[in-house]
Scaffold this motif. Structure first.
Motif, PDB file in Angstrom:
ATOM      1  N   VAL A 119       0.996  -1.740   0.217  1.00 39.37           N
ATOM      2  CA  VAL A 119      -0.153   0.268  -0.303  1.00 39.37           C
ATOM      3  C   VAL A 119       0.419   1.144  -0.469  1.00 39.37           C
ATOM      4  O   VAL A 119       0.664   1.955  -0.556  1.00 39.37           O
ATOM      5  CB  VAL A 119      -0.804  -0.056   1.105  1.00 39.37           C
ATOM      6  N   PHE A 120       1.871   1.472   0.539  1.00 46.46           N
ATOM      7  CA  PHE A 120       2.935   2.450   0.665  1.00 46.46           C
ATOM      8  C   PHE A 120       3.503   2.237   0.207  1.00 46.46           C
ATOM      9  O   PHE A 120       4.197   3.518  -0.366  1.00 46.46           O
ATOM     10  CB  PHE A 120       2.793   2.824   2.314  1.00 46.46           C
ATOM     11  N   LYS A 121       4.236   1.458  -0.413  1.00 45.80           N
ATOM     12  CA  LYS A 121       4.930   1.412  -1.290  1.00 45.80           C
ATOM     13  C   LYS A 121       6.908   1.529  -0.635  1.00 45.80           C
ATOM     14  O   LYS A 121       7.797   2.601  -2.156  1.00 45.80           O
ATOM     15  CB  LYS A 121       4.941   2.122  -2.429  1.00 45.80           C
ATOM     16  N   PRO A 122       7.440   1.905   0.092  1.00 47.27           N
ATOM     17  CA  PRO A 122       8.731   2.040   0.754  1.00 47.27           C
ATOM     18  C   PRO A 122       9.717   1.701  -0.323  1.00 47.27           C
ATOM     19  O   PRO A 122      11.111   2.097   0.000  1.00 47.27           O
ATOM     20  CB  PRO A 122       8.552   1.788   2.337  1.00 47.27           C
ATOM     21  N   PHE A 123       9.513   0.588  -0.922  1.00 44.80           N
ATOM     22  CA  PHE A 123      10.164  -0.247  -2.095  1.00 44.80           C
ATOM     23  C   PHE A 123       9.286  -0.972  -2.570  1.00 44.80           C
ATOM     24  O   PHE A 123       8.395  -1.285  -2.195  1.00 44.80           O
ATOM     25  CB  PHE A 123      11.533  -0.453  -1.173  1.00 44.80           C
ATOM     26  N   LYS A 124       9.895  -1.758  -3.880  1.00 45.42           N
ATOM     27  CA  LYS A 124       9.467  -2.770  -5.238  1.00 45.42           C
ATOM     28  C   LYS A 124      10.559  -3.284  -4.899  1.00 45.42           C
ATOM     29  O   LYS A 124      11.685  -3.292  -5.376  1.00 45.42           O
ATOM     30  CB  LYS A 124       8.736  -1.585  -5.386  1.00 45.42           C
ATOM     31  N   VAL A 125      10.164  -4.567  -6.263  1.00 48.83           N
ATOM     32  CA  VAL A 125      10.903  -5.419  -6.729  1.00 48.83           C
ATOM     33  C   VAL A 125      11.812  -4.620  -7.089  1.00 48.83           C
ATOM     34  O   VAL A 125      11.455  -3.957  -8.710  1.00 48.83           O
ATOM     35  CB  VAL A 125      10.259  -6.473  -7.348  1.00 48.83           C
ATOM     36  N   GLY A 126      13.179  -4.870  -7.552  1.00 53.24           N
ATOM     37  CA  GLY A 126      14.736  -4.420  -7.853  1.00 53.24           C
ATOM     38  C   GLY A 126      14.856  -2.938  -7.056  1.00 53.24           C
ATOM     39  O   GLY A 126      15.646  -3.122  -7.890  1.00 53.24           O
ATOM     40  N   ASP A 127      14.203  -2.959  -6.446  1.00 50.91           N
ATOM     41  CA  ASP A 127      14.931  -1.456  -5.593  1.00 50.91           C
ATOM     42  C   ASP A 127      16.331  -1.708  -5.122  1.00 50.91           C
ATOM     43  O   ASP A 127      16.102  -2.896  -4.234  1.00 50.91           O
ATOM     44  CB  ASP A 127      14.175  -1.258  -5.144  1.00 50.91           C
ATOM     45  N   LEU A 128      17.154  -1.128  -4.623  1.00 57.61           N
ATOM     46  CA  LEU A 128      18.682  -1.705  -3.959  1.00 57.61           C
ATOM     47  C   LEU A 128      18.600  -0.855  -2.327  1.00 57.61           C
ATOM     48  O   LEU A 128      17.987   1.124  -2.105  1.00 57.61           O
ATOM     49  CB  LEU A 128      19.749  -0.913  -4.164  1.00 57.61           C
ATOM     50  N   ILE A 129      18.023  -1.614  -1.699  1.00 56.00           N
ATOM     51  CA  ILE A 129      17.333  -1.269   0.339  1.00 56.00           C
ATOM     52  C   ILE A 129      18.811  -1.789   0.996  1.00 56.00           C
ATOM     53  O   ILE A 129      19.535  -2.848   0.058  1.00 56.00           O
ATOM     54  CB  ILE A 129      16.137  -1.852   0.566  1.00 56.00           C
ATOM     55  N   LEU A 135      21.969  -4.986   2.408  1.00 55.31           N
ATOM     56  CA  LEU A 135      22.043  -4.272   1.500  1.00 55.31           C
ATOM     57  C   LEU A 135      22.022  -5.587   0.320  1.00 55.31           C
ATOM     58  O   LEU A 135      22.765  -5.952  -0.209  1.00 55.31           O
ATOM     59  CB  LEU A 135      23.902  -3.364   1.378  1.00 55.31           C
ATOM     60  N   GLY A 136      21.383  -5.217  -0.558  1.00 56.27           N
ATOM     61  CA  GLY A 136      20.929  -5.936  -1.743  1.00 56.27           C
ATOM     62  C   GLY A 136      19.927  -5.351  -2.181  1.00 56.27           C
ATOM     63  O   GLY A 136      19.446  -4.679  -1.754  1.00 56.27           O
ATOM     64  N   PHE A 137      19.125  -6.019  -3.038  1.00 53.34           N
ATOM     65  CA  PHE A 137      17.660  -5.794  -3.685  1.00 53.34           C
ATOM     66  C   PHE A 137      16.856  -6.955  -3.983  1.00 53.34           C
ATOM     67  O   PHE A 137      17.219  -7.646  -3.600  1.00 53.34           O
ATOM     68  CB  PHE A 137      18.550  -6.254  -5.956  1.00 53.34           C
ATOM     69  N   VAL A 138      15.719  -6.089  -3.906  1.00 52.15           N
ATOM     70  CA  VAL A 138      14.805  -6.769  -4.002  1.00 52.15           C
ATOM     71  C   VAL A 138      14.277  -7.729  -5.110  1.00 52.15           C
ATOM     72  O   VAL A 138      14.650  -7.060  -6.076  1.00 52.15           O
ATOM     73  CB  VAL A 138      13.432  -5.741  -3.711  1.00 52.15           C
ATOM     74  N   GLN A 139      14.187  -9.016  -4.750  1.00 50.88           N
ATOM     75  CA  GLN A 139      14.056 -10.284  -5.283  1.00 50.88           C
ATOM     76  C   GLN A 139      12.167 -10.678  -5.295  1.00 50.88           C
ATOM     77  O   GLN A 139      11.549 -10.811  -6.701  1.00 50.88           O
ATOM     78  CB  GLN A 139      14.841 -11.322  -5.478  1.00 50.88           C
ATOM     79  N   GLN A 140      11.956 -10.420  -4.311  1.00 50.82           N
ATOM     80  CA  GLN A 140      10.816 -11.147  -4.701  1.00 50.82           C
ATOM     81  C   GLN A 140       9.794 -10.850  -3.107  1.00 50.82           C
ATOM     82  O   GLN A 140      10.358 -10.488  -2.026  1.00 50.82           O
ATOM     83  CB  GLN A 140      10.715 -12.480  -4.470  1.00 50.82           C
ATOM     84  N   ILE A 141       8.742 -10.542  -3.650  1.00 49.21           N
ATOM     85  CA  ILE A 141       7.717  -9.864  -2.217  1.00 49.21           C
ATOM     86  C   ILE A 141       6.391 -10.577  -1.816  1.00 49.21           C
ATOM     87  O   ILE A 141       5.418 -10.579  -2.805  1.00 49.21           O
ATOM     88  CB  ILE A 141       6.930  -8.643  -1.919  1.00 49.21           C
TER      89      ILE A 141
END
Length: 284
Positions: A119-129, A135-141
Motif C-alpha cells: 500500500v505505502f510502497k517503501p520499496f518494490k521489486v528491483g530496488d536497492l535497499i 544491503l541488496g536488491f529486492v527480488q521478491q515480495i
C-alpha cells in the motif's frame, strides 16, 4: 452370538464402503481436476498481470495470495464431496483458524506487513535497499516474506512484519544520487590547484549530471592532513560504476600532477643535554 456380530459388522462395513467409496473416488477426481484448474488459472493470472504491466512486487503478492485462496476453495469442495456439511466445515475452519491464529501470530503480523508494504510502497521489486544491516536488491515480495539478493550473491529472507516496522534505506527511489570522495592532502598543498584538478577530472565522466555541477571543498582540518570532499551527481542505477570510475580517475590525475596522499609522521627531538653527555662519553 459371535457369528451374528461378525456378520452384522461385515454388513455395516460393506454399507460404509458402498456409501463412502464413490465419494472418495469423486474426491480424488475432483482433487486431480482441481490441481489442473489451479495451474491453468495461475498461468492465466500471470499472463494477465504481465499484460496489465502490474508492478513486480504486486504481481508476486497477488500470485501468492491467489494460490492460498484457490487451495482453500479446493479443500472446501473436496470436503463437501466427502460429505462434510458447510456449517460443520465452517465451524471446523473457524476453530482451526483461531488455533492457528494464536499459534502463528508472527505470520499474521507478516501478512499485515506485506499489505502495508504494497500500500505505502517503501520499496518494490528491483530496488536497492539497506535494512537491518543488509544491503541488496529486492527480488521478491510474498504474502509473508521479502527476499533480498546481496552484492555477494546471498539471498536474505526477511519477515514482512519486521520490514514494515524498520528503517528502510531505499537507494533506488530517488532517480539521482550524489557521489562523494573524501580525499586527504598535506598541509603544504595548494587548495586552489587541488580543486582545479578534481573538478576537471570529475567533469570528464560521461554519466555525471551537469546540473548540479561537480564541486570540491575543504571538509575537515585533521591532525596530520587536510580532508577535501569532491562531489558529483549521477543516476542511481549507475552510481557504483561512476563512483569507482571517478575514484580511479582522481588517483591517476593526482599522480600525474605529483600530488601524494599524506602519510602520518612523528617528529622526535632528543634532549640536548643527553646528546652532549653521549658525545662526551664517546670522546673518552
Amino acid at each position: 452370538m459371535d457369528q451374528e456380530f461378525w456378520l452384522h459388522l461385515k454388513d455395516d462395513f460393506i454399507d460404509l464402503l458402498l456409501y463412502i467409496g464413490p465419494r472418495i473416488i469423486y474426491a480424488i477426481i475432483a482433487f486431480v481436476i482441481g490441481l489442473f484448474v489451479i495451474k491453468l488459472l495461475m498461468r492465466s493470472l500471470r499472463q494477465l498481470l504481465k499484460k496489465s504491466k502490474t508492478e513486480l512486487s504486486l504481481q508476486t503478492f497477488i500470485e501468492s495470495l491467489s494460490v492460498f485462496l484457490l487451495w482453500g476453495v479446493l479443500i472446501f469442495i473436496i470436503g463437501s464431496i466427502i460429505g462434510i456439511k458447510a456449517s460443520s466445515f465452517f465451524a471446523i475452519f473457524g476453530a482451526a483458524g483461531i488455533a492457528i491464529g494464536l499459534a502463528l501470530q508472527g505470520s499474521l503480523s507478516n501478512f499485515a506487513g506485506g499489505v502495508l508494504i504494497l500500500v505505502f510502497k517503501p520499496f518494490k521489486v528491483g530496488d536497492l535497499i539497506e535494512v537491518n544491516g543488509v544491503l541488496g536488491f529486492v527480488q521478491q515480495i510474498d504474502i509473508l516474506y521479502t527476499r533480498v539478493k546481496t552484492y555477494d550473491g546471498r539471498i536474505v529472507t526477511m519477515p514482512n512484519g519486521n520490514l514494515s516496522n524498520s528503517d528502510v534505506d531505499n537507494r533506488s527511489m530517488n532517480p539521482y544520487r550524489r557521489v562523494e570522495l573524501d580525499l586527504k592532502f598535506h598541509y603544504s598543498e595548494d587548495m586552489g590547484r587541488i580543486r582545479e584538478i578534481l573538478l576537471r577530472t570529475l567533469s570528464k565522466h560521461p554519466d555525471i549530471l551537469k546540473d548540479p555541477a561537480p564541486d570540491a571543498w575543504l571538509d575537515k582540518i585533521g591532525e596530520y592532513q587536510l580532508v577535501i570532499t569532491a562531489r558529483c551527481w549521477t543516476k542511481s542505477e549507475v552510481f557504483w560504476d561512476v563512483y569507482w570510475d571517478q575514484l580511479e580517475a582522481v588517483k591517476k590525475a593526482l599522480d600525474e600532477e605529483g600530488i601524494e596522499i599524506p602519510i602520518p609522521k612523528q617528529k622526535i627531538e632528543a634532549n640536548q643535554f643527553q646528546t652532549e653527555i653521549v658525545s662526551h662519553e664517546k670522546q673518552k
